[in-house]
Design a protein around this motif. Sequence first.
Motif, PDB file in Angstrom:
ATOM      1  N   ASP A  29       0.842  -1.181   0.000  1.00  0.00           N
ATOM      2  CA  ASP A  29       0.000   0.000   0.000  1.00  0.00           C
ATOM      3  C   ASP A  29       0.884   1.240   0.000  1.00  0.00           C
ATOM      4  O   ASP A  29       2.056   1.188   0.397  1.00  0.00           O
ATOM      5  N   ARG A  30       0.321   2.325  -0.459  1.00  0.00           N
ATOM      6  CA  ARG A  30       1.048   3.594  -0.440  1.00  0.00           C
ATOM      7  C   ARG A  30       0.133   4.669   0.127  1.00  0.00           C
ATOM      8  O   ARG A  30      -1.018   4.820  -0.330  1.00  0.00           O
ATOM      9  N   LYS A  76       0.749   2.212 -11.071  1.00  0.00           N
ATOM     10  CA  LYS A  76       0.047   1.940  -9.821  1.00  0.00           C
ATOM     11  C   LYS A  76       0.700   2.594  -8.607  1.00  0.00           C
ATOM     12  O   LYS A  76       0.014   2.963  -7.654  1.00  0.00           O
ATOM     13  N   ILE A  77       2.021   2.730  -8.635  1.00  0.00           N
ATOM     14  CA  ILE A  77       2.747   3.215  -7.461  1.00  0.00           C
ATOM     15  C   ILE A  77       3.067   4.698  -7.540  1.00  0.00           C
ATOM     16  O   ILE A  77       3.073   5.394  -6.524  1.00  0.00           O
ATOM     17  N   LEU A  83      -2.588  -1.211  -3.020  1.00  0.00           N
ATOM     18  CA  LEU A  83      -2.163  -1.313  -4.411  1.00  0.00           C
ATOM     19  C   LEU A  83      -2.558  -2.681  -4.947  1.00  0.00           C
ATOM     20  O   LEU A  83      -2.207  -3.709  -4.364  1.00  0.00           O
TER      21      LEU A  83
END
Length: 232
Positions: A150-151, A208-209, A156
């Motif tokens: 996760d971020r 995505k990141i 994610l």
Amino acid sequence: MLLSAKLARVRILVIEDERRVRSFLERGLAEAGFSVDVAADGQAGLDLALLHPYDAIVLDLMLPKKGGLSVLRELRGAGRAAPVLVLTARDEVDDRVRGLDAGADDYLPKPFAFAELLARLRALLRRGTSRPSLLEVGDLRVDLVARRADRAGRKLELTAKEFALLEYLARHAGEVVTRTMISEHVWDMNFDSFSNVIDVYIRYLRQKIDVPFEKKLIHTRRGIGYVLEVLP
């Protein structure tokens, strides 16, 4: 199938002469997130094990060209400490003792349940590593036990291969990793590191990141490779 710490890009060698079993293990371990190399006889397996730094080895005892016990003894004699899980149709106590005395770390008689093989590999890998199960780079968290990332608190959604690539980058946060390094640990020995597949997966990860966030974490070092880090 969920695996635990260090599993995401563990490199496994399977030395098994039965084609059906070898194919089953190669496919199952790859689907579980491992990078897998295979050998169909003892001599080929020994050559690979001496050449590459495998994280674990799955070894049959009844092998052509060189028996599993001989492979074990030569590996240990050469100073190779990778944990070895022995697979064999033999299930007598004396056979288990000989395998363990030769340097095996665990023993699983055939036929076996694949879930048990994975559990035994997880145990061997935990025993042989002091690496953390949670990696953090800035506001990015990579949970190797749950295989989640996760971020900034946002989960994610990653494919198995994307997670494997992220795990490798996170383990080497702040270090530039080359395409060859990535190919050896995220794919396997037969991967063509000159293809653009790695660049494609880096792009997938960035979507995505990095794209949804202001601060970027994945950086390109032209002509060299990639680095995951927080820049000022």
